[in-house]
Write a protein that holds these residues in place. Structure first.
Motif, PDB file in Angstrom:
ATOM      1  N   LEU A 169     -11.196   7.683   1.238  1.00 37.52           N
ATOM      2  CA  LEU A 169     -10.259   7.349   2.307  1.00 37.52           C
ATOM      3  C   LEU A 169      -8.836   7.389   1.756  1.00 37.52           C
ATOM      4  O   LEU A 169      -8.489   6.615   0.857  1.00 37.52           O
ATOM      5  CB  LEU A 169     -10.584   5.952   2.862  1.00 37.52           C
ATOM      6  CG  LEU A 169      -9.748   5.457   4.040  1.00 37.52           C
ATOM      7  CD1 LEU A 169      -9.834   6.410   5.240  1.00 37.52           C
ATOM      8  CD2 LEU A 169     -10.200   4.042   4.454  1.00 37.52           C
ATOM      9  N   TYR A 200       0.853  -1.191   0.000  1.00 40.60           N
ATOM     10  CA  TYR A 200       0.000   0.000   0.000  1.00 40.60           C
ATOM     11  C   TYR A 200       0.883   1.232   0.000  1.00 40.60           C
ATOM     12  O   TYR A 200       1.817   1.331   0.791  1.00 40.60           O
ATOM     13  CB  TYR A 200      -0.957   0.005   1.198  1.00 40.60           C
ATOM     14  CG  TYR A 200      -2.297   0.522   0.748  1.00 40.60           C
ATOM     15  CD1 TYR A 200      -3.336  -0.344   0.439  1.00 40.60           C
ATOM     16  CD2 TYR A 200      -2.481   1.882   0.516  1.00 40.60           C
ATOM     17  CE1 TYR A 200      -4.539   0.139  -0.060  1.00 40.60           C
ATOM     18  CE2 TYR A 200      -3.677   2.364   0.018  1.00 40.60           C
ATOM     19  CZ  TYR A 200      -4.700   1.495  -0.266  1.00 40.60           C
ATOM     20  OH  TYR A 200      -5.884   1.968  -0.778  1.00 40.60           O
ATOM     21  N   LYS A 223     -14.339  -0.094   6.265  1.00 39.02           N
ATOM     22  CA  LYS A 223     -14.506   0.591   4.976  1.00 39.02           C
ATOM     23  C   LYS A 223     -13.531  -0.012   3.964  1.00 39.02           C
ATOM     24  O   LYS A 223     -12.476  -0.533   4.356  1.00 39.02           O
ATOM     25  CB  LYS A 223     -14.174   2.078   5.139  1.00 39.02           C
ATOM     26  CG  LYS A 223     -15.108   2.777   6.082  1.00 39.02           C
ATOM     27  CD  LYS A 223     -14.717   4.249   6.177  1.00 39.02           C
ATOM     28  CE  LYS A 223     -15.557   4.936   7.208  1.00 39.02           C
ATOM     29  NZ  LYS A 223     -14.784   5.512   8.305  1.00 39.02           N
ATOM     30  N   PRO A 224     -13.866   0.064   2.694  1.00 39.05           N
ATOM     31  CA  PRO A 224     -12.913  -0.419   1.686  1.00 39.05           C
ATOM     32  C   PRO A 224     -11.562   0.280   1.855  1.00 39.05           C
ATOM     33  O   PRO A 224     -11.512   1.489   2.067  1.00 39.05           O
ATOM     34  CB  PRO A 224     -13.565  -0.023   0.354  1.00 39.05           C
ATOM     35  CG  PRO A 224     -15.030   0.057   0.660  1.00 39.05           C
ATOM     36  CD  PRO A 224     -15.112   0.556   2.081  1.00 39.05           C
ATOM     37  N   THR A 225     -10.522  -0.499   1.809  1.00 44.57           N
ATOM     38  CA  THR A 225      -9.097  -0.115   1.973  1.00 44.57           C
ATOM     39  C   THR A 225      -8.723   0.259   3.416  1.00 44.57           C
ATOM     40  O   THR A 225      -7.592   0.645   3.676  1.00 44.57           O
ATOM     41  CB  THR A 225      -8.608   1.008   1.016  1.00 44.57           C
ATOM     42  OG1 THR A 225      -9.020   2.281   1.506  1.00 44.57           O
ATOM     43  CG2 THR A 225      -9.033   0.787  -0.415  1.00 44.57           C
ATOM     44  N   GLU A 226      -9.654   0.153   4.345  1.00 41.29           N
ATOM     45  CA  GLU A 226      -9.295   0.475   5.740  1.00 41.29           C
ATOM     46  C   GLU A 226      -8.174  -0.455   6.230  1.00 41.29           C
ATOM     47  O   GLU A 226      -8.094  -1.622   5.827  1.00 41.29           O
ATOM     48  CB  GLU A 226     -10.523   0.323   6.646  1.00 41.29           C
ATOM     49  CG  GLU A 226     -10.273   0.855   8.054  1.00 41.29           C
ATOM     50  CD  GLU A 226     -11.553   0.931   8.894  1.00 41.29           C
ATOM     51  OE1 GLU A 226     -12.661   1.027   8.320  1.00 41.29           O
ATOM     52  OE2 GLU A 226     -11.426   0.893  10.128  1.00 41.29           O
ATOM     53  N   THR A 227      -7.334   0.062   7.087  1.00 41.63           N
ATOM     54  CA  THR A 227      -6.200  -0.727   7.571  1.00 41.63           C
ATOM     55  C   THR A 227      -6.601  -1.574   8.774  1.00 41.63           C
ATOM     56  O   THR A 227      -7.151  -1.068   9.750  1.00 41.63           O
ATOM     57  CB  THR A 227      -5.038   0.197   7.965  1.00 41.63           C
ATOM     58  OG1 THR A 227      -4.650   0.910   6.794  1.00 41.63           O
ATOM     59  CG2 THR A 227      -3.849  -0.600   8.488  1.00 41.63           C
ATOM     60  N   PRO A 265     -11.528  -4.675  -0.868  1.00 42.73           N
ATOM     61  CA  PRO A 265     -10.106  -4.454  -0.601  1.00 42.73           C
ATOM     62  C   PRO A 265      -9.858  -3.969   0.825  1.00 42.73           C
ATOM     63  O   PRO A 265     -10.577  -3.115   1.328  1.00 42.73           O
ATOM     64  CB  PRO A 265      -9.724  -3.358  -1.606  1.00 42.73           C
ATOM     65  CG  PRO A 265     -10.994  -2.612  -1.853  1.00 42.73           C
ATOM     66  CD  PRO A 265     -12.140  -3.562  -1.610  1.00 42.73           C
ATOM     67  N   ASP A 288      -0.519   3.109   9.645  1.00 41.60           N
ATOM     68  CA  ASP A 288      -1.161   3.888   8.583  1.00 41.60           C
ATOM     69  C   ASP A 288      -1.596   5.221   9.192  1.00 41.60           C
ATOM     70  O   ASP A 288      -1.947   5.287  10.374  1.00 41.60           O
ATOM     71  CB  ASP A 288      -2.392   3.101   8.092  1.00 41.60           C
ATOM     72  CG  ASP A 288      -3.127   3.803   6.962  1.00 41.60           C
ATOM     73  OD1 ASP A 288      -2.517   4.653   6.275  1.00 41.60           O
ATOM     74  OD2 ASP A 288      -4.320   3.490   6.750  1.00 41.60           O
ATOM     75  N   LEU A 319      -7.062  -0.427  -8.075  1.00 37.86           N
ATOM     76  CA  LEU A 319      -8.421  -0.657  -7.588  1.00 37.86           C
ATOM     77  C   LEU A 319      -9.461  -0.083  -8.540  1.00 37.86           C
ATOM     78  O   LEU A 319     -10.599  -0.538  -8.586  1.00 37.86           O
ATOM     79  CB  LEU A 319      -8.586  -0.063  -6.179  1.00 37.86           C
ATOM     80  CG  LEU A 319      -7.776  -0.767  -5.082  1.00 37.86           C
ATOM     81  CD1 LEU A 319      -7.857   0.010  -3.768  1.00 37.86           C
ATOM     82  CD2 LEU A 319      -8.268  -2.201  -4.873  1.00 37.86           C
ATOM     83  N   HIS A 360      -4.602   7.285   2.442  1.00 30.42           N
ATOM     84  CA  HIS A 360      -3.652   6.644   3.352  1.00 30.42           C
ATOM     85  C   HIS A 360      -2.302   7.349   3.236  1.00 30.42           C
ATOM     86  O   HIS A 360      -1.847   7.643   2.130  1.00 30.42           O
ATOM     87  CB  HIS A 360      -3.484   5.165   2.996  1.00 30.42           C
ATOM     88  CG  HIS A 360      -4.764   4.390   3.080  1.00 30.42           C
ATOM     89  ND1 HIS A 360      -5.192   3.776   4.229  1.00 30.42           N
ATOM     90  CD2 HIS A 360      -5.731   4.149   2.153  1.00 30.42           C
ATOM     91  CE1 HIS A 360      -6.359   3.179   4.006  1.00 30.42           C
ATOM     92  NE2 HIS A 360      -6.704   3.392   2.753  1.00 30.42           N
TER      93      HIS A 360
END
Lengths: 501, 88
Positions: free
Chosen positions: A425, A395, B74-78, B5, A416, A455, A427
């Motif tokens: 969202l 990521y 949530k999508p892509t949350e860590t 994801p 993160d 994605l 990162h």
């Protein structure tokens, strides 16, 4: 005929701020391009460049520099240094040329913006010479690698890299687009010349020149030393601009630009220069560790440059000081593990002797970074090569575009730094990267990282093959271990000896 | 059933990684999917341990049978994947 001394006419000759009558001042110097910070022309006339050079002087000096660098190249062309040098050293050259050459050429455009749009006459003169410098650097760093293109296809990336979606190039472009291609003249002077060039190019061009000379590559050492003599001149464009801003109540804006650019430069150097110095350069040729170079050039010298200027240390300085012992180890492990996505062959740099050196320079290395390498090395020794490659993407940070990483193993500390903005969202790899985004969200919000693109279905097929195609990496170009894993022989021998009792 | 994801932060590893799971996967299945990209590559397996999932910074593990679609992730949350030692 007697010729006047330079200083008898220089100031007068470069005092070229006219009083416009047919157009307004804002039409002559559009604020978006000039970045006047609300200051009138006469405030910028106080800009006093520390390095006063005339065009004839410039041409004479540059001609001599070119003659020096090109004649060393010509003299050593038959020496077969490239053929005979350590594969790790070749990777240093490939990484350097691909990441730097076209960026230098792009920098000519940034210098040209200062040359045309700065309200400070002295800056316009210095930037004229700076623009010519950057053209020279682009040309040289394309010409020098060109002789090797026929021997090694990866050398073609000296020219090619900048036009690709290779992940490290996305990161480099994101940074340089931010600090030099899309900023006004004054911001360019602060972010590119003061923050990036004064702060960091010494690392790449003097630190690396020392390693090159040690490795016997005098062509490369001479080339990059020659370039650095230009950098050290035109890097001084930003200093007097900072002075003008501080004197006119704009310190906070100036400081913010320094803080943004220094952080981005640090991240880029952590992936480019860190692995080169601490892993690729053969052990016997290493002059200092990356951290020691950072402490000498950035912590000691740049800190002084900042405070002499009347600026504060960036608010994140403690984070930065901690990171210089860690981040580049992660950048190396990451770029090495995802090695097919590089245009050079990374050297692992983890033989027992090299690990001893790393442990000595970075106490605790074996208990942290070494823990991940232990698993990797076991796989190589076992011939379990499939497990030495990735099957997903790391990521990456939505600011620096580099993998989000931290300390592994016994000191595990990976985090993160997320942020939700307009329903998306994001990162980030650090508090600082997120802070940069928050300073001007709309400036950055629309950019898609390599993971965002994946994605969004922009990378097809959605696997490593598709990713390599998206990055323009053809067979014969994608990276693999620089030494074809020969370094693992010592580990095989150690295991055999242990088994034999 | 939908591709979902997530971002894996695996205990002992050095980097966050993209992990594709299904919205109907349980947390145990999510942990296993994340492990594919870390365990045996850069992190040693810990026999007998259970891999648990928690939100980044969360104090509690998410229930092992909780589905992604029920988790509020949530999508892509860590997410953090943490080794839980076997109970003595």
């Amino acid at each position: 005929m007697a010729v006047l001394n330079r200083m008898d006419w220089y100031d007068l000759a470069r005092t070229t701020n006219w009083t416009p009558t047919y157009v307004t001042e804002d039409e002559l110097f559009p604020p978006l391009l000039s970045g006047a910070f609300g200051l009138p022309q006469n405030a910028w006339e106080k800009y006093d460049e520390p390095y006063k050079q005339t065009y004839p002087e410039y041409v004479k000096v540059q001609r001599d520099k070119d003659a020096g660098a090109y004649s060393v190249k010509a003299a050593l062309e038959r020496s077969r240094i490239f053929e005979n040098s350590d594969p790790g050293w070749k990777s240093v050259m490939k990484a350097h040329y691909g990441a730097i050459a076209r960026g230098e050429y792009a920098a000519a455009s940034a210098e040209a913006r200062m040359m045309r749009f700065s309200k400070a006459p002295g800056m316009r003169n210095m930037a004229t010479l700076g623009c010519l410098d950057e053209i020279r650097h682009g040309q040289m760093q394309l010409y020098f690698p060109h002789e090797h293109v026929s021997k090694d296809r990866q050398m073609d990336w000296a020219f090619k890299a900048y036009d690709t979606n290779e992940w490290a190039m996305i990161a480099a472009r994101h940074f340089f687009d931010d600090i030099m291609m899309t900023r006004d003249a004054i911001s360019v002077s602060i972010m590119l010349t003061f923050s990036f060039e004064t702060g960091f190019t010494n690392m790449q061009f003097l630190g690396l020149a020392a390693d090159a000379a040690e490795a016997g590559d005098h062509t490369f050492a001479n080339l990059i030393s020659s370039i650095q003599t230009d950098e050290s001149r035109h890097a001084q464009i930003g200093g007097p601009a900072l002075k003008v801003l501080i004197e006119n109540g704009q310190k906070a804006e100036a400081q913010k630009r320094v803080d943004i650019a220094v952080w981005g430069a640090w991240k880029l150097f952590s992936v480019l220069t860190g692995p080169i110095m601490d892993y690729y350069t053969p052990l016997e040729h290493r002059k200092q560790s990356f951290k020691e170079f950072m402490e000498e050039w950035i912590v000691a010298q740049f800190e002084r440059a900042l405070t002499d200027m009347g600026l504060e240390l960036p608010w994140y300085w403690d984070i930065f000081l901690n990171d210089i012992s860690q981040t580049h180890h992660g950048m190396h492990l990451g770029s090495y593990f995802w090695r097919p996505t590089l245009w050079w062959n990374p050297a692992a740099g983890v033989t027992p002797a090299e690990r001893d050196w790393l442990e000595q320079k970075y106490p605790g290395w074996n208990d942290t970074w070494g823990q991940c390498w232990d698993v990797f090395i076991d796989n190589v020794v076992d011939g379990n090569m499939a497990m030495t490659y990735p099957e997903t993407l790391p990521y990456v940070c939505n600011m620096c575009q580099l993998p989000i990483l931290g300390v592994p193993g016994k000191g595990w500390n990976v985090k993160d730094y997320p942020l939700e903005y307009n329903g998306r969202l994001y990162h980030f790899g650090s508090e600082v990267d997120r802070w940069v985004f928050e300073q001007e969200p709309e400036r950055y919000a629309g950019h898609l990282s390599i993971v965002d693109r994946f994605l969004a279905g922009m990378i097809q097929p959605m696997n490593l093959e598709g990713a390599l195609k998206y990055m323009n990496l053809a067979p014969g170009e994608m990276g693999d271990d620089a030494h074809n894993y020969a370094w693992a022989e010592v580990y095989k021998a150690m295991r055999a000896a242990k088994a034999a009792g | 059933m939908a591709l979902f994801p997530l971002t894996s932060n695996f205990e002992g590893d050095f980097v966050l990684q993209l992990v594709a799971v299904d919205s109907e996967n349980t947390m145990d299945e999510v942990a296993a999917a994340a492990a594919v990209h870390s365990v045996g590559r850069r992190v040693r397996a810990r026999p007998g341990h259970i891999m648990r999932v928690r939100r980044q910074g969360g104090a509690e593990f998410l229930p092992r049978t909780l589905k992604v679609s029920e988790s509020g992730l949530k999508p892509t949350e860590t997410i953090e994947i943490i080794w839980e030692a076997p109970k003595a």
